[in-house]
Design a protein around this motif. Sequence first.
Motif, PDB file in Angstrom:
ATOM      1  N   ARG A 226       0.834  -1.222   0.000  1.00 29.35           N
ATOM      2  CA  ARG A 226       0.000   0.000   0.000  1.00 29.35           C
ATOM      3  C   ARG A 226       0.862   1.262   0.000  1.00 29.35           C
ATOM      4  NH1 ARG A 226      -5.339  -1.234   1.640  1.00 29.35           N
ATOM      5  NH2 ARG A 226      -5.781   0.980   1.660  1.00 29.35           N
ATOM      6  N   SER A 227       2.054   1.154   0.561  1.00 28.61           N
ATOM      7  CA  SER A 227       2.918   2.332   0.641  1.00 28.61           C
ATOM      8  C   SER A 227       3.872   2.424  -0.547  1.00 28.61           C
ATOM      9  CB  SER A 227       3.740   2.297   1.943  1.00 28.61           C
ATOM     10  OG  SER A 227       2.898   2.317   3.078  1.00 28.61           O
ATOM     11  N   GLY A 228       3.972   1.357  -1.348  1.00 26.90           N
ATOM     12  CA  GLY A 228       4.884   1.372  -2.494  1.00 26.90           C
ATOM     13  C   GLY A 228       6.345   1.410  -2.099  1.00 26.90           C
ATOM     14  N   VAL A 229       6.703   0.663  -1.029  1.00 24.32           N
ATOM     15  CA  VAL A 229       8.089   0.644  -0.537  1.00 24.32           C
ATOM     16  C   VAL A 229       8.497  -0.792  -0.222  1.00 24.32           C
ATOM     17  CG1 VAL A 229       7.998   2.990   0.422  1.00 24.32           C
ATOM     18  CG2 VAL A 229       7.274   1.032   1.826  1.00 24.32           C
ATOM     19  N   GLY A 230       9.705  -0.980   0.264  1.00 26.08           N
ATOM     20  CA  GLY A 230      10.176  -2.290   0.681  1.00 26.08           C
ATOM     21  C   GLY A 230      10.928  -2.175   1.996  1.00 26.08           C
ATOM     22  N   THR A 231      11.438  -3.320   2.494  1.00 26.02           N
ATOM     23  CA  THR A 231      12.220  -3.264   3.728  1.00 26.02           C
ATOM     24  C   THR A 231      13.072  -4.518   3.883  1.00 26.02           C
ATOM     25  OG1 THR A 231      12.109  -2.825   6.117  1.00 26.02           O
ATOM     26  CG2 THR A 231      10.496  -4.353   5.233  1.00 26.02           C
ATOM     27  N   THR A 232      14.069  -4.420   4.734  1.00 19.92           N
ATOM     28  CA  THR A 232      14.874  -5.570   5.127  1.00 19.92           C
ATOM     29  C   THR A 232      14.669  -5.775   6.618  1.00 19.92           C
ATOM     30  OG1 THR A 232      16.504  -5.004   3.439  1.00 19.92           O
ATOM     31  CG2 THR A 232      17.221  -6.509   5.194  1.00 19.92           C
ATOM     32  N   VAL A 233      14.299  -6.976   7.016  1.00 23.23           N
ATOM     33  CA  VAL A 233      14.054  -7.272   8.432  1.00 23.23           C
ATOM     34  C   VAL A 233      15.048  -8.322   8.911  1.00 23.23           C
ATOM     35  CG1 VAL A 233      12.418  -8.332  10.049  1.00 23.23           C
ATOM     36  CG2 VAL A 233      11.611  -6.638   8.404  1.00 23.23           C
ATOM     37  N   GLU A 234      15.687  -8.021  10.030  1.00 23.11           N
ATOM     38  CA  GLU A 234      16.603  -8.986  10.632  1.00 23.11           C
ATOM     39  C   GLU A 234      15.789  -9.925  11.507  1.00 23.11           C
ATOM     40  OE1 GLU A 234      20.019  -7.283  12.674  1.00 23.11           O
ATOM     41  OE2 GLU A 234      20.053  -9.109  13.888  1.00 23.11           O
ATOM     42  N   VAL A 235      15.658 -11.163  11.042  1.00 26.80           N
ATOM     43  CA  VAL A 235      14.734 -12.105  11.675  1.00 26.80           C
ATOM     44  C   VAL A 235      15.101 -12.375  13.131  1.00 26.80           C
ATOM     45  CG1 VAL A 235      13.822 -14.455  11.558  1.00 26.80           C
ATOM     46  CG2 VAL A 235      14.197 -13.153   9.456  1.00 26.80           C
ATOM     47  N   ASP A 236      16.413 -12.487  13.397  1.00 28.66           N
ATOM     48  CA  ASP A 236      16.806 -12.842  14.763  1.00 28.66           C
ATOM     49  C   ASP A 236      16.605 -11.693  15.750  1.00 28.66           C
ATOM     50  OD1 ASP A 236      17.553 -15.528  14.158  1.00 28.66           O
ATOM     51  OD2 ASP A 236      19.244 -14.684  13.059  1.00 28.66           O
ATOM     52  N   ALA A 237      16.346 -10.489  15.216  1.00 29.06           N
ATOM     53  CA  ALA A 237      16.110  -9.346  16.110  1.00 29.06           C
ATOM     54  C   ALA A 237      14.633  -9.178  16.458  1.00 29.06           C
ATOM     55  CB  ALA A 237      16.627  -8.065  15.452  1.00 29.06           C
ATOM     56  N   LEU A 238      13.769  -9.994  15.870  1.00 24.06           N
ATOM     57  CA  LEU A 238      12.332  -9.845  16.170  1.00 24.06           C
ATOM     58  C   LEU A 238      12.063 -10.247  17.620  1.00 24.06           C
ATOM     59  CD1 LEU A 238      10.869 -11.306  12.855  1.00 24.06           C
ATOM     60  CD2 LEU A 238      10.841  -8.912  13.591  1.00 24.06           C
ATOM     61  N   PRO A 239      11.314  -9.426  18.369  1.00 25.69           N
ATOM     62  CA  PRO A 239      11.096  -9.705  19.790  1.00 25.69           C
ATOM     63  C   PRO A 239      10.248 -10.955  19.996  1.00 25.69           C
ATOM     64  CG  PRO A 239       9.675  -7.905  19.065  1.00 25.69           C
ATOM     65  CD  PRO A 239      10.592  -8.221  17.918  1.00 25.69           C
ATOM     66  N   ARG A 240      10.668 -11.788  20.922  1.00 21.40           N
ATOM     67  CA  ARG A 240       9.945 -13.030  21.220  1.00 21.40           C
ATOM     68  C   ARG A 240      10.147 -13.368  22.677  1.00 21.40           C
ATOM     69  NH1 ARG A 240      13.654 -15.860  16.935  1.00 21.40           N
ATOM     70  NH2 ARG A 240      13.699 -13.677  16.381  1.00 21.40           N
ATOM     71  N   SER A 241       9.243 -14.159  23.228  1.00 22.90           N
ATOM     72  CA  SER A 241       9.341 -14.558  24.633  1.00 22.90           C
ATOM     73  C   SER A 241      10.449 -15.589  24.804  1.00 22.90           C
ATOM     74  CB  SER A 241       8.013 -15.167  25.079  1.00 22.90           C
ATOM     75  OG  SER A 241       7.804 -16.387  24.390  1.00 22.90           O
ATOM     76  N   ALA A 242      10.861 -15.788  26.040  1.00 18.92           N
ATOM     77  CA  ALA A 242      11.860 -16.822  26.322  1.00 18.92           C
ATOM     78  C   ALA A 242      11.338 -18.198  25.914  1.00 18.92           C
ATOM     79  CB  ALA A 242      12.215 -16.806  27.813  1.00 18.92           C
ATOM     80  N   ILE A 243      10.033 -18.363  25.974  1.00 24.41           N
ATOM     81  CA  ILE A 243       9.451 -19.678  25.615  1.00 24.41           C
ATOM     82  C   ILE A 243       9.616 -19.931  24.125  1.00 24.41           C
ATOM     83  CG2 ILE A 243       7.362 -21.088  25.639  1.00 24.41           C
ATOM     84  CD1 ILE A 243       6.372 -19.304  27.979  1.00 24.41           C
ATOM     85  N   VAL A 244       9.343 -18.930  23.305  1.00 24.64           N
ATOM     86  CA  VAL A 244       9.551 -19.075  21.857  1.00 24.64           C
ATOM     87  C   VAL A 244      11.045 -19.206  21.561  1.00 24.64           C
ATOM     88  CG1 VAL A 244       9.364 -17.904  19.615  1.00 24.64           C
ATOM     89  CG2 VAL A 244       7.406 -17.927  21.176  1.00 24.64           C
TER      90      VAL A 244
END
Length: 321
Positions: A226-244
């Motif tokens: 919808r915004s007509g843009v892109g991005t790069t996401v660092e997967v290991d930096a995504l916040p997750r619980s200690a359980i995940v």
Amino acid sequence: MAGEFELIARHFTRPGRRARAAVGLGVGDDCALLSPAPGQQLAVSSDMLVEGRHFLSTVAPERLGHKALAVNLSDLAACGAEPLAFTLALALPRGDDVFAAALARGLFALADAHGIELVGGDTTAGPLNLCLTVIGQVPPGQALLRSGARAGDRLWVSGRLGDARLALEVFRGTVELAGGDFDTVRRAMEQPEPRVALGLALRGLATSAIDLSDGLVGDLGHVLARSGVGTTVEVDALPRSAIVAAQPRELQHRCVLAGGDDYELLFTAPAGQDEAVRAAGERAGVAVTPIGRIEAAAGLRLVDADGQPVSFNERAFDHFI
Ligand code: ADP
Ligand code: MG
């Protein structure tokens, strides 16, 4: 057991309650009457929950009531709208008073936490199904939209991702968790907290926003398109619980990238506003984590901590595919 009008009167009518001045007339007539504050736009959104599709038959009715309203409020949150009222269209297999009472308890507990009132709906016999419509207000031009992300903006996400998906995998029998951990992730799946306060705090600050209901990859894809843009996401930096975080890496990726039912906010803001975004998160009582930068080149690129591409093929959740 009770009839249609007894169910409405016993469980879904709370006479004399006008949680908001906006509610002129609630349950009991042919229409509810609402008066938004002068000059505000109404924000309206519906979400339907169908047994076996959106929830398991094992869910406690009180939690189901909470979740049905929570997922709707999450849409108002994503727009930066202030909730005013909601309606409930309900199909119940039987006129089961005990079930309806528990459902209403969960629903009204969350409604009261947000100072909003149930103002109408419909009640019918049929396979268990809840369709809610929430109504909120927002000053004209201030609603947060999917279309506003610009190259150079920072990409943020609230809370943690993946607990609900991990709970679903336990129900599916693909993962085993110790009892206490299972209770924790199950609660995330069954009782999400809509980020209404954060949505309000991001008005005038975020350039785009969406709530995560179908998994990060799919929902982020909507913002990028919808915004007509892109991005790069660092997967290991995504916040997750200690359980995940304790799960094998592949499963972690499935949980944080394609974990439906997170109901966190994904949003963008100008990179110079990092401090203001963190302050908004603090005011709203929820952690906010930067997860990438918006780029002019279209598409979503997933990388690891070393910048190497991460392949991830699970498609976004789609009810018909
Ligand atoms: P109508 O016949 O005009 O559609 P109904 O007889 O279905 O009205 O409903 C009577 C009143 O009860 C209406 O004000 C309606 O909005 C309200 N109502 C019906 N079901 C629900 C429900 N599940 N929750 C809240 N209000 C409800
Ligand atoms: Mg009716």
